[in-house]
Scaffold this active site. Structure first.
Site, mmCIF file in Angstrom:
data_model
loop_
_atom_site.group_PDB
_atom_site.id
_atom_site.type_symbol
_atom_site.label_atom_id
_atom_site.label_comp_id
_atom_site.label_asym_id
_atom_site.label_seq_id
_atom_site.Cartn_x
_atom_site.Cartn_y
_atom_site.Cartn_z
ATOM 1 N N ASP A 23 0.675 -1.298 0.049
ATOM 2 C CA ASP A 23 0.046 -0.017 -0.050
ATOM 3 C C ASP A 23 0.862 1.174 -0.016
ATOM 4 O O ASP A 23 1.995 1.389 0.452
ATOM 5 C CB ASP A 23 -0.833 -0.025 1.305
ATOM 6 N N GLY A 83 -0.253 5.295 -4.522
ATOM 7 C CA GLY A 83 -0.678 6.557 -4.912
ATOM 8 C C GLY A 83 -0.122 7.710 -4.150
ATOM 9 O O GLY A 83 0.285 8.766 -4.816
ATOM 10 N N TRP A 91 2.542 7.913 -2.751
ATOM 11 C CA TRP A 91 4.130 8.069 -2.826
ATOM 12 C C TRP A 91 4.225 9.031 -4.224
ATOM 13 O O TRP A 91 5.320 9.982 -4.338
ATOM 14 C CB TRP A 91 4.644 6.796 -3.148
ATOM 15 N N HIS A 98 2.263 2.876 -8.917
ATOM 16 C CA HIS A 98 1.923 1.504 -9.459
ATOM 17 C C HIS A 98 2.933 0.844 -10.114
ATOM 18 O O HIS A 98 3.533 -0.161 -9.910
ATOM 19 C CB HIS A 98 0.591 1.162 -9.878
ATOM 20 N N SER A 124 -7.640 -5.720 -4.523
ATOM 21 C CA SER A 124 -8.754 -6.249 -3.721
ATOM 22 C C SER A 124 -10.115 -6.394 -4.718
ATOM 23 O O SER A 124 -10.442 -5.543 -5.598
ATOM 24 C CB SER A 124 -9.057 -5.408 -2.684
ATOM 25 N N GLU A 143 -12.319 -4.798 -3.623
ATOM 26 C CA GLU A 143 -13.147 -3.713 -3.693
ATOM 27 C C GLU A 143 -12.494 -2.390 -4.294
ATOM 28 O O GLU A 143 -12.976 -1.455 -4.560
ATOM 29 C CB GLU A 143 -12.973 -3.109 -2.153
ATOM 30 N N TRP A 168 -12.140 -2.379 -7.334
ATOM 31 C CA TRP A 168 -13.101 -1.947 -8.930
ATOM 32 C C TRP A 168 -13.353 -0.927 -8.389
ATOM 33 O O TRP A 168 -14.208 -0.263 -9.424
ATOM 34 C CB TRP A 168 -14.045 -3.037 -8.998
ATOM 35 N N LEU A 189 10.990 -20.599 -3.969
ATOM 36 C CA LEU A 189 9.789 -19.812 -3.326
ATOM 37 C C LEU A 189 8.387 -20.021 -4.238
ATOM 38 O O LEU A 189 8.419 -20.208 -5.290
ATOM 39 C CB LEU A 189 10.148 -18.236 -3.297
#
Ligand code: IPE
Ligand code: IPE
Ligand code: MG
Length: 258
Positions: free
Chosen positions: A27, A30, A32, A44, A72, A74, A76, A138
């Protein structure tokens, strides 16, 4: 030998100094960018560099699972331009990064409601997972169109489809948990959220039951190996009790080391 996958509520997991499974909410992209008078989406793009770095760092530290929250259920709700940009970035990353992951023996998995994505992205996801499925370094999981509530609901639906006659009394963790998106991994040991917020934002609600939660104000594009090391050092100082008392934990440690 690797300890077997166990539920932290059914049995006490083995405690390790280095987390086996690290999850990150990436997070602050934006903010930054805004700080630098750049468009939010520039954050991004820059954030993808941090993703590459964290993958390298996890391999270096011998961490077995890295799970990153990329989009997430949300997200959208964001402006269409930003959503489109994120979709394109995801698509390009699937195109450009997968070969490198494969060369480095890294297994890629995507969790979330994939039906929300274009067919091109869905095809890329299937191909990338197939290509890397036998890799043994990994396990990198990207959570995309993921929501913790969606996960619990989809698992419940799958479990009920498989066992339509089940009685309420037989519904338990073992019945449900094999159908959760991350059933292949141990529960996360360490959760890191960059960008200053102290919330889960509908990430791995079930799986974070006993995860150590680390929050940092550093924005994701600036999160680096030094900042990551700080979180690993902090993790080492935690006393993971899983419901027991501190003296029980101490006794167990003494007994194990005897
Ligand atoms: C995280 O950064 C990336 C995604 C949610 C896709 P944000 O875009 O949420 O950045 P802030 O929180 O607005 O700074
Ligand atoms: C969480 O970040 C989701 C991802 C990082 C992918 P958000 O920026 O969407 O979370 P909220 O809205 O601030 O809780
Ligand atoms: Mg945010």
């Amino acid at each position: 030998m690797k300890p077997s996958i166990k539920s932290s509520t059914l049995a006490i997991p083995e405690i390790t100094q280095i987390p086996r499974h690290v999850t990150m909410i990436m997070d602050g992209n934006g903010r930054w960018a805004n700080q630098r008078f750049l468009p939010r989406v520039a954050g991004h793009s820059k954030g993808l560099d941090t993703v590459r770095l964290m993958v390298e760092e996890c391999v270096k530290h011998g961490i077995e699972y890295l799970t990153l929250f990329a989009f997430s259920s949300e997200n959208w709700r964001r402006p269409p331009d930003e959503v489109n940009f994120l979709m394109n970035l995801f698509f390009k990353a699937l195109d450009h990064e997968v070969a490198r992951l494969h060369t480095n023996n890294i297994r890629l998995r995507i969790i979330g409601n994939l039906q929300g994505f274009s067919t091109e992205i869905q095809e890329r996801i299937i191909a990338a997972e197939k290509l890397t499925e036998t890799n043994t370094s990994l396990v990198l999981t990207i959570a995309a169109n993921y929501g913790g509530r969606w996960d619990i609901l989809q698992a419940t639906k799958k479990a009920l489809t498989l066992h339509p006659e089940i009685s309420h009394a037989d519904m338990n963790e073992e019945w449900l948990s094999p159908h959760l998106s991350m059933a292949y991994a141990p529960e996360p040991d360490l959760f890191i959220r960059t960008g200053g917020e102290r919330r889960i934002s509908n990430f791995l609600l079930w799986q974070l039951a006993y995860t150590e939660m680390y929050f940092t104000d550093t924005f994701w594009p600036e999160f680096d190996e030094v900042a990551f090391q700080k979180s690993l050092d902090w993790f080492k100082t935690r006393e993971r009790r899983f419901g027991q008392t501190g003296s029980q934990v101490l006794e167990n440690t003494i007994a194990r080391n005897a």
